[in-house]
Design a protein around this motif. Structure first.
Motif, mmCIF file in Angstrom:
data_model
loop_
_atom_site.group_PDB
_atom_site.id
_atom_site.type_symbol
_atom_site.label_atom_id
_atom_site.label_comp_id
_atom_site.label_asym_id
_atom_site.label_seq_id
_atom_site.Cartn_x
_atom_site.Cartn_y
_atom_site.Cartn_z
ATOM 1 N N CYS A 3 0.819 -0.984 0.032
ATOM 2 C CA CYS A 3 0.073 -0.119 -0.066
ATOM 3 C C CYS A 3 0.881 1.284 0.031
ATOM 4 O O CYS A 3 1.735 1.332 0.709
ATOM 5 C CB CYS A 3 -0.910 0.039 1.160
ATOM 6 S SG CYS A 3 -1.828 1.683 1.468
ATOM 7 N N LEU A 5 0.305 4.194 0.699
ATOM 8 C CA LEU A 5 -0.246 5.087 2.111
ATOM 9 C C LEU A 5 0.418 4.571 3.112
ATOM 10 O O LEU A 5 1.067 5.454 3.914
ATOM 11 C CB LEU A 5 -1.485 5.262 2.244
ATOM 12 C CG LEU A 5 -2.419 5.959 0.938
ATOM 13 C CD1 LEU A 5 -3.945 5.896 1.268
ATOM 14 C CD2 LEU A 5 -1.989 7.157 0.841
ATOM 15 N N CYS A 6 0.562 3.332 3.451
ATOM 16 C CA CYS A 6 1.330 2.717 4.684
ATOM 17 C C CYS A 6 2.111 1.768 4.707
ATOM 18 O O CYS A 6 2.538 1.254 5.689
ATOM 19 C CB CYS A 6 -0.112 2.191 5.659
ATOM 20 S SG CYS A 6 -0.799 0.818 4.990
ATOM 21 N N CYS A 25 -5.262 2.795 8.229
ATOM 22 C CA CYS A 25 -5.464 3.285 6.728
ATOM 23 C C CYS A 25 -6.290 2.459 6.134
ATOM 24 O O CYS A 25 -6.996 1.673 6.424
ATOM 25 C CB CYS A 25 -4.124 2.542 6.111
ATOM 26 S SG CYS A 25 -3.745 2.878 4.454
ATOM 27 N N CYS A 27 -6.484 0.836 3.578
ATOM 28 C CA CYS A 27 -6.294 -0.421 2.952
ATOM 29 C C CYS A 27 -6.787 -1.576 3.981
ATOM 30 O O CYS A 27 -6.834 -2.817 3.830
ATOM 31 C CB CYS A 27 -4.832 -0.615 2.478
ATOM 32 S SG CYS A 27 -3.804 -0.657 3.716
HETATM 33 ZN ZN LIG Z 1 -2.536 1.031 3.633
#
Ligand SMILES: [Zn+2]
Length: 287
Positions: A3, A5-6, A25, A27
């Protein structure tokens, strides 16, 4: 792919009013839903069953579809599950699976699909000494699931043990107010000695529970094994008129209850289970 983002930690930091916090997150939810879906035991052959590709060409199928959508919209605040019954090939399992998937995807429900015969086999296997699992190991998820699909109820030849085991599942879920969707080819005639009836196969007590815990939806549609999928209105009309398996022709031949039989059936449902003759064997003594 991780992911962005994270980096798959499932947590990411956000800054609000100059204060940095760590939140789940996006996800994470997706991963949870994916896991729930993978654990739901939906057989591969039903992987493509969705509400959007459920064919509802006849009045009773449109009604079933409408009930399914209403069930999903309300879930988990539903007072009753659904009992989808009718002949082979009308799409009962398709609709049940579609509802289950929608409940998992849309509501994060923990749900399971079990074919009745397979469930009974798994329970029976635990009596074998070489199997470590206990009966309760097998039954716990079935009893506790937010939503259970029990497919093809009545496919297993009835016996005292079958009636007791299914009676336990039905009465536990009933008592704990957990929604269940059943599919079945069984019929519900006024005559309790009919071998393919709910009362004969499951016993009066379980049948009575089913009437209390489910909306009964009889699905009468075209048999897609006879018409093929995506049949045109003309093909459906011809099938309804000419096939011995069509609801009209079956009713004419006395295979489906007409109006008066339906009323007798409704009266039968209202009677207390003790007033009904036991078809043989005991049902649900654990309930
Ligand atoms: Zn994530």
């Amino acid at each position: 792919m991780a992911c962005p983002l994270c980096n798959d930690t499932r947590w990411r930091s956000v800054v609000a009013d100059g204060v940095e916090r760590v939140v789940r997150c996006d996800c994470w939810r997706a991963a949870v839903l994916e896991r729930l879906m993978a654990e739901a035991r939906i057989p591969q052959r039903y992987a493509r069953c969705e509400l959007v590709n459920f064919e509802h060409d006849t009045d009773s199928m449109r009604e079933a579809y409408r009930r399914a959508v209403a069930f999903i919209d309300a879930f988990p605040v539903v007072d009753r599950g659904l009992l989808l019954y009718g002949k082979h090939g009308v799409g009962k399992t398709h609709l049940a699976v579609a509802i289950l998937k929608a409940a998992i995807r849309g509501k994060g429900a923990r749900g399971y699909f079990f074919e009745t015969r397979e469930l009974l086999r798994l329970v029976r296997d635990t009596y074998n000494r070489s199997v470590d699992e206990t009966e309760m190991d097998v039954l716990a998820p079935v009893l506790k699931a937010d939503l259970l699909v029990l497919d093809d109820l009545g496919a297993e030849r009835t016996s005292e043990w079958v009636q007791e085991t299914l009676g336990l599942v039905v009465s536990t879920r009933y008592n704990e107010r957990r929604a269940t969707i059943f599919t079945s080819n069984l019929t519900d005639p006024a005559d309790s000695t009919e071998p393919n009836s709910f009362i004969y196969q499951l016993g009066a007590r379980t049948r009575s529970r089913l009437t209390e815990m489910c909306h009964w939806i009889e699905m009468r549609g075209v048999d897609i094994r006879e018409t093929g999928t995506h049949a045109s209105p003309e093909v459906i009309q011809r099938w309804q008129k000419e096939s011995p398996a069509s609801p009209d022709n079956l009713r004419r031949a006395g295979g489906l209850p007409g109006k008066s039989k339906g009323m007798a059936r409704a009266r039968l449902r209202e009677q207390a289970p003790v007033e009904l003759a036991w078809p043989g064997g005991r049902a649900g003594t654990k309930g």
